[in-house]
Design an enzyme around this catalytic site. Sequence first.
Site, mmCIF file in Angstrom:
data_model
loop_
_atom_site.group_PDB
_atom_site.id
_atom_site.type_symbol
_atom_site.label_atom_id
_atom_site.label_comp_id
_atom_site.label_asym_id
_atom_site.label_seq_id
_atom_site.Cartn_x
_atom_site.Cartn_y
_atom_site.Cartn_z
ATOM 1 N N LYS A 81 142.904 90.606 105.187
ATOM 2 C CA LYS A 81 142.564 89.811 106.303
ATOM 3 C C LYS A 81 141.184 89.179 106.119
ATOM 4 C CE LYS A 81 141.456 90.406 111.251
ATOM 5 N NZ LYS A 81 141.245 91.290 112.536
ATOM 6 N N SER A 157 143.929 90.132 116.669
ATOM 7 C CA SER A 157 143.279 89.190 115.784
ATOM 8 C C SER A 157 143.908 89.073 114.283
ATOM 9 C CB SER A 157 141.691 89.142 115.582
ATOM 10 O OG SER A 157 141.358 90.351 114.866
ATOM 11 N N SER A 181 143.228 94.811 117.231
ATOM 12 C CA SER A 181 143.527 93.917 116.262
ATOM 13 C C SER A 181 144.582 94.163 115.355
ATOM 14 C CB SER A 181 142.381 93.344 115.484
ATOM 15 O OG SER A 181 141.594 92.420 116.536
#
Length: 468
Positions: A81, A157, A181
């Site tokens: 990520k 996210s 997230s």
Amino acid sequence: MQNGIAWLSATALRDAYHRKALSPVEVTETVLRRAEALQSSINAFCLIDPQAALAQARASEARWLRGEPQGLLDGVPVSIKDIILTKGWPTLRGSKAVDPNQAWDEDGPAVARLREHGAVVFGKTTTSEFASKPATSTALCGITRNPWNPERTPGGSSGGAGAAIAAGIAPLALATDAGGSIRMPSSLCGVFGFKPGGGRVPMYPPTPYASLAGFGPMTRTVTDAALMLSVISQPDGRDWEALPPDGMAYHEKLQADPRTWRIAWSPTMHGARVDAEVAALTAAAAKVFTQLGAKVELVETVCENDKDLLGRVMRGFTDFAFSSFTPEQLAVIDPEIVQRIEASRGATAISHLDAEMQRAQFARHMNDFHQHYDLLLTPVTAVAAFPIEQRAPEGYAGRDWYPFLSSFNLTRQPAASVPCGFTREGMPVGLQIVGPRHHDLRVLQAAYAFEQAAPWAAHRPALAEAID
């Protein structure tokens, strides 16, 4: 066969390498081809580096041919990520406010452990800007879409990670969770996601949000997530707050006896309003544990809604985190995030410490709760994935559609999202499994038991199946 390679688990890949039935180079080429082919449809990546990936794959292939694999993940592709430091690549955090022209000469702890175990790090997945919104759409990278329906959100996210795993691009993704997230996009994308307990996975660089955050795996199987946790939970001296390493081989200890578990099933946790289809699917999933022999009790109210407490804690963190940002940087940040930053200005030490004291009381309440229950089950989100152009599902405002997540960031408890079915529109739904603090293995064991009873990995988005 190429399409079949794409859906193999990390565990299956390791076995195939050992038998010389597959090569890390062949697998990495498949991953890169699928990532490129699906990028225009789901936009899961902000960076893909074929040259670096293939160099790692060739080195892995040579080790396997010598019969000398390097660690637990040699030759297994993994994405990172774009919040996590990755040597040689910019970590822009989904924002135009971060200068890409920096050295980028250091891996974060989890990335360093993955490399030490031979994983092929091939690209960075999209994130909402500064990992601060529940949808993955930024001025820097554009809109990330859900592979089950590209007109629906993958959540955030870690939306890029969720979309990439669901689309069969690679078996492993490293993501972060400071308010849901990992769990939210895992639920909305129909994959497995695990937020380790606070301190289980070392983190670096320091961040004011560290006490809320966990770095963890998003995968298609529980075994793969446990295998990945066995690697990334290994020690790193840069995180002075990390838990002492337990040396746990999580992937070897997933078998457990559900008949010994006392489980609380809370369909609303604190009176949350849940969509009828989500409520029915998660209730049916909770019954699976009864069928497995666990003692499952309905608990309507687990705790108070943490929304106000989280807001008070986050205000101090946000004020500090963005205190050095210039007007020029703020001008290129999402206006909604800037509004939050401006609202945080003037947070005082007294107000922040007061919130932390209330947080401690909340954590104690959950500690007491787990004196009676080994595990807690809830929905992950109140709704399934909604249209991508909406800021929130129809009829919900703010955090009201994901009220089950941040409590366990405040308390630093381990929590997972397991796929538990599909709505009539074909969108995935997840069940949340929460354990007491420091009981990461128990959560993984419960998720594994559920997976064996109600397997999900055979369900694949049509969009991803069409790619060869």
